[in-house]
Motif scaffolding. Structure first.
Motif, PDB file in Angstrom:
ATOM      1  N   TRP A  12       4.166  93.489  53.367  1.00  0.00           N
ATOM      2  CA  TRP A  12       3.741  93.249  52.222  1.00  0.00           C
ATOM      3  C   TRP A  12       2.149  93.377  52.366  1.00  0.00           C
ATOM      4  N   GLY A  13       1.479  93.675  51.947  1.00  0.00           N
ATOM      5  CA  GLY A  13       0.033  93.897  51.747  1.00  0.00           C
ATOM      6  C   GLY A  13      -0.318  94.266  53.597  1.00  0.00           C
ATOM      7  N   TYR A  14      -1.019  93.596  54.293  1.00  0.00           N
ATOM      8  CA  TYR A  14      -0.734  93.854  55.676  1.00  0.00           C
ATOM      9  C   TYR A  14       0.043  93.122  56.744  1.00  0.00           C
ATOM     10  N   PHE A  15       1.039  92.420  55.901  1.00  0.00           N
ATOM     11  CA  PHE A  15       2.064  91.445  56.607  1.00  0.00           C
ATOM     12  C   PHE A  15       2.962  92.558  57.245  1.00  0.00           C
ATOM     13  N   VAL A  42      18.083  96.694  54.009  1.00  0.00           N
ATOM     14  CA  VAL A  42      17.126  96.380  53.938  1.00  0.00           C
ATOM     15  C   VAL A  42      17.215  94.900  54.706  1.00  0.00           C
ATOM     16  N   ARG A  43      15.964  94.554  55.668  1.00  0.00           N
ATOM     17  CA  ARG A  43      16.535  92.885  55.529  1.00  0.00           C
ATOM     18  C   ARG A  43      14.616  92.477  56.034  1.00  0.00           C
ATOM     19  N   THR A  44      14.740  91.603  55.523  1.00  0.00           N
ATOM     20  CA  THR A  44      13.095  90.657  55.903  1.00  0.00           C
ATOM     21  C   THR A  44      13.521  90.282  57.273  1.00  0.00           C
ATOM     22  N   ASN A  45      12.129  90.114  57.578  1.00  0.00           N
ATOM     23  CA  ASN A  45      11.973  89.410  59.125  1.00  0.00           C
ATOM     24  C   ASN A  45      11.605  87.925  59.157  1.00  0.00           C
ATOM     25  N   SER A 212       0.947  94.416  47.183  1.00  0.00           N
ATOM     26  CA  SER A 212       1.702  95.218  47.724  1.00  0.00           C
ATOM     27  C   SER A 212       2.809  95.190  48.482  1.00  0.00           C
ATOM     28  N   PHE A 213       3.920  96.421  47.950  1.00  0.00           N
ATOM     29  CA  PHE A 213       5.076  96.085  49.269  1.00  0.00           C
ATOM     30  C   PHE A 213       4.548  98.439  49.176  1.00  0.00           C
ATOM     31  N   THR A 214       4.909  98.075  51.080  1.00  0.00           N
ATOM     32  CA  THR A 214       4.809  99.442  51.750  1.00  0.00           C
ATOM     33  C   THR A 214       6.263  99.858  53.008  1.00  0.00           C
ATOM     34  N   ALA A 215       7.016 100.870  52.843  1.00  0.00           N
ATOM     35  CA  ALA A 215       8.110 100.861  54.016  1.00  0.00           C
ATOM     36  C   ALA A 215       7.316 102.402  54.148  1.00  0.00           C
ATOM     37  N   THR A 216       6.891 103.022  55.752  1.00  0.00           N
ATOM     38  CA  THR A 216       6.710 103.548  56.379  1.00  0.00           C
ATOM     39  C   THR A 216       7.568 103.957  57.936  1.00  0.00           C
ATOM     40  N   LEU A 217       7.624 105.184  57.769  1.00  0.00           N
ATOM     41  CA  LEU A 217       8.774 106.102  58.782  1.00  0.00           C
ATOM     42  C   LEU A 217       8.321 106.023  59.947  1.00  0.00           C
ATOM     43  N   ASN A 218       9.323 105.117  60.914  1.00  0.00           N
ATOM     44  CA  ASN A 218       8.631 104.904  62.278  1.00  0.00           C
ATOM     45  C   ASN A 218      10.114 105.322  63.427  1.00  0.00           C
ATOM     46  N   LYS A 219      10.484 105.871  63.010  1.00  0.00           N
ATOM     47  CA  LYS A 219      11.604 106.591  63.719  1.00  0.00           C
ATOM     48  C   LYS A 219      12.428 107.752  63.205  1.00  0.00           C
ATOM     49  N   ALA A 220      12.976 109.002  63.247  1.00  0.00           N
ATOM     50  CA  ALA A 220      13.994 109.274  62.333  1.00  0.00           C
ATOM     51  C   ALA A 220      14.784 110.277  63.918  1.00  0.00           C
ATOM     52  N   THR A 221      16.262 110.169  63.650  1.00  0.00           N
ATOM     53  CA  THR A 221      17.462 111.027  63.957  1.00  0.00           C
ATOM     54  C   THR A 221      17.676 111.626  63.503  1.00  0.00           C
TER      55      THR A 221
END
Length: 228
Positions: A12-15, A42-45, A212-221
């Protein structure tokens, strides 16, 4: 796409606020040619849990040809909202049956094959993306039917944790997104797909109530190709 698993970092933004996964499995492990199930979690930290805890799971059962949704389930735990939703699509009767928390079903007429909000992301991957093109998809979440117009932008270079890849951004004209992911009045949901034969969703971005919400791919199988 069967057996594919995608993992995302959420911000969310830069966090950094959590993670998400998306995968495709066979409804019956012994029948790989049968219906497929798209699963999204989806889960928050721990940081985000202190102000808006999210533990949401969604699954979409799609027929073997990826031409229509058969069943949609959503277990939503977002902040103070806890909902269990099941939608069954009966194409012989021409209706979608929406059940919330086991209550009396809500029936919505459907004119023919439809997709749920999750399966749209996968149907859009079946055909080559054309920059500047448009595609209209019949969609029903169980409460309403609508024709969703998806517009493709231009080819872009997207930076991922594992490198850079060419992608094409798409903008679905979705309304009534729920929970914290609800679009602001001037917000926009955008999904970037890798510009290759797999058309993997590598980034999702939206304006939401809290920023601003962003989801970025970090791993693909299996792993992505074309990463530089």
């Amino acid at each position: 796409m069967l057996g594919e698993r995608l993992e995302y970092d959420m911000k969310w933004g830069y966090f950094p606020v959590g993670s998400a996964t998306m995968e495709v499995v066979a409804q019956n492990p012994e029948d790989s040619n049968g219906p497929k199930v798209v699963k999204f979690n989806v889960r928050t930290n721990s940081f985000a849990d202190t102000f808006y805890k999210v533990r949401t799971s969604i699954s979409s059962t799609i027929d073997s040809s990826f031409s229509r949704t058969l069943r949609y389930e959503k277990s939503q735990h977002e902040g103070g909202t806890h909902r269990e939703i099941v939608v069954e699509y009966d194409y012989k009767k021409g209706e979608a049956k929406y059940v919330l928390q086991g209550n009396i079903p809500r029936i919505t007429p459907i004119p023919g094959p439809v997709f749920d909000p999750l399966s749209i992301a996968y149907f859009f991957r079946l055909y080559p993306l054309v920059p500047g093109g448009n595609l209209k998809l019949p969609t029903c979440d169980g409460k309403r039917f609508q024709e969703v117009m998806v517009s493709a932008g231009q080819r872009e270079r997207i930076k991922l944790p594992m490198g850079e890849i060419d992608a094409i951004g798409t903008t679905p004209a979705l309304e009534n997104l729920g929970g914290v992911f609800n679009k602001s009045p001037k917000g926009m949901l955008k999904v970037w797909y890798s510009d290759d034969d797999r058309r993997v969703p590598v980034r999702v971005s939206s304006k939401v109530i809290v920023g601003s919400f962003t989801a970025t791919l970090n791993k693909a199988t299996p792993p992505l190709e074309g990463i530089k």
